[in-house]
Design an enzyme around this catalytic site. Sequence first.
Site, PDB file in Angstrom:
ATOM      1  N   LEU A   1      -6.378  -5.519  -3.268  1.00  0.00           N
ATOM      2  CA  LEU A   1      -7.013  -6.698  -3.866  1.00  0.00           C
ATOM      3  C   LEU A   1      -6.217  -7.244  -5.048  1.00  0.00           C
ATOM      4  O   LEU A   1      -6.511  -8.316  -5.560  1.00  0.00           O
ATOM      5  CB  LEU A   1      -8.456  -6.383  -4.294  1.00  0.00           C
ATOM      6  CG  LEU A   1      -9.443  -6.107  -3.139  1.00  0.00           C
ATOM      7  CD1 LEU A   1     -10.825  -5.778  -3.697  1.00  0.00           C
ATOM      8  CD2 LEU A   1      -9.527  -7.280  -2.177  1.00  0.00           C
TER       9      LEU A   1
ATOM     10  N   ASP B   1      -4.620  -2.835   5.889  1.00  0.00           N
ATOM     11  CA  ASP B   1      -3.550  -2.764   4.883  1.00  0.00           C
ATOM     12  C   ASP B   1      -3.242  -4.176   4.363  1.00  0.00           C
ATOM     13  O   ASP B   1      -2.081  -4.539   4.147  1.00  0.00           O
ATOM     14  CB  ASP B   1      -2.290  -2.086   5.443  1.00  0.00           C
ATOM     15  CG  ASP B   1      -1.324  -1.655   4.336  1.00  0.00           C
ATOM     16  OD1 ASP B   1      -1.655  -1.851   3.145  1.00  0.00           O
ATOM     17  OD2 ASP B   1      -0.237  -1.143   4.666  1.00  0.00           O
TER      18      ASP B   1
HETATM   19 ZN   LIG Z   1       0.893   2.521   2.466  1.00  0.00          ZN
HETATM   20 ZN   LIG Z   2      -1.391  -0.199   1.678  1.00  0.00          ZN
END
Ligand SMILES: [Zn+2]
Ligand SMILES: [Zn+2]
Length: 425
Positions: A63, A305
Site C-alpha cells: 500500500l 503482490d
Molecule cells: Zn516478494
Molecule cells: Zn511483495
Amino acid sequence: MSLLIKNGRVVDPGNDVDAQLDLFIDRGIIAETGAGLELEADEVVDAAGKLVVPGLIDIHVHLRDPGLEYKEDIASGTLAAVAGGFTAVACMPNTQPVNDNLAVTRYIQARAGEVGHCRVYPIAAITRGLKGESLTEMGELSENGVVGFSDDGRPVENGSVMRRALEYVRPFGAPIISHAEELSLVGDGVMNEGFVATELGLKGIPWVAEDAMIARDVMLAELTGGRLHVAHISTRGGVEIVRQAKKRGVRVTCEATPHHFTLTDEAVRGYDTNAKMNPPLRSEDDLAAIREGLADGTIDAIATDHAPHHFDEKNVEFNLALNGIVGLETALPLTLKLVEEKVIDLKRAIALLTCGPAGALGLAGGSLAKGQPADVTVIDPDLEWTVEPEKLHSRSKNSPFGGWRMKGAAVATIVGGNVAFRREG
Ligand SMILES: [Zn+2]
Ligand SMILES: [Zn+2]
C-alpha cells in the site's frame, strides 16, 4: 442498515455451498441465508445471473503508506481493492519507515479506519529495518493485530536468523512469510534466465535462486515447527518442494500471483518494463506447474503482490526499472479465466481468493455462514471489459495487462454490511 441480496448463485467453498440462495445482512452480520427469503430490508440487491461469494481476500499487497504515497496510499490502495472485489488486504512492511514496530502498525490501522475502503491487516517485518539482523518484537506485534511477518522485497539471508524467527513466532500463530531468493544466485539478473533473456541480451535469474531458498525455509519450518508461508511461488521446483513438505506434515502454505499463472518471460519481449517483476515471469513449464499447484491444492491462495510504482520509475531502460505491477483490479478476471480454460473449477477459483488466503494467514472472513461479518462480493462473471490502466483506481498504472480483454468483474463489494464499491453501468 439491512441488505437483501436476492437470486444470486452463492458460491461459498469454505462451507461447501454452491446454490441459488438469498442472503440477508443485518447490522453488518450475515443474519440469514436461504432460498426465496421474504424479509424486509433497507436495500435489495438483485443478483440474478451473478455470483455471490465471500469477500475476496488479498494477503499480499504493497500500500506504500507511510512514506511512498506518490505511488499509492491507504485510501487509493483500498479503493483499488474494493474495485477488484477485495474486502480485505494484508499489507507488506516495506514502507518508509518500515513497519517493524508498533507505532507504524498503529498508524496503518488508524489510517485504514479513517480512509480505508476495506479491511487492512498489517504484516510486520521479520527483522528491524528489513536488514536481516535482529528480530522485531513479534509477540507484541502479534498481540496488536499483525497477521504475519515478512521482509518482503528481500529474503532473510542469514539462515540462523530465519530459524530464530520461525521458533519465536510459534506460540503466536502468525506465519513467517518468505520472499524466497538466494541473492548470490540472483546476482544482477533482471528477468528469468533462459532463451528469451539470451535473445534480449538481458541478465537472467535462474529458477534455482528461488528453489534453493524455498527448500531452506521449508526445512527450517520442519526443524522448528514454526509456520511458514511462501510468497509468490513461481517455479516448478518450488511448487514441488511445498507439495512434498505438505505430505510430510510441515506447516507450510504458499500463494501464487495472477501474473505468474498468466504470463511467461515472453512478455518481456519489447523490453516492456511492466513485465519486470520479482520473482520474474518464468517459463511455459513453470507456468504449467503453478497451474497444477493451484488445481491440486499445493497452492493455498491467489495473491496479487500489488506493487504500485510511479510512471517515472518504470519509464526507464529495463535494467533500471523497479520491479512489480499493480494487480488488485485484474486478479479476479484472470482467476476466472483459469475456470474458462478448465484449469480449475469455479469453486476452487473462489476458494483460492477467499477461504484459502484466510486460512493461510489465520484471518477471519472467507465464509458466508450465518453469524459471520458481512463481507460479500457480487460478481458479474459475464461482464466484458478492457483494461485501461489510466482508469484503474490505484494511484499507479503499471499494469502489463493494458488493452487486454477481461471477462468478469465485481459489481458490488460489501464490507461489514456496507456497500464499499458499486460498479456503475
Ligand atoms: Zn516478494
Ligand atoms: Zn511483495
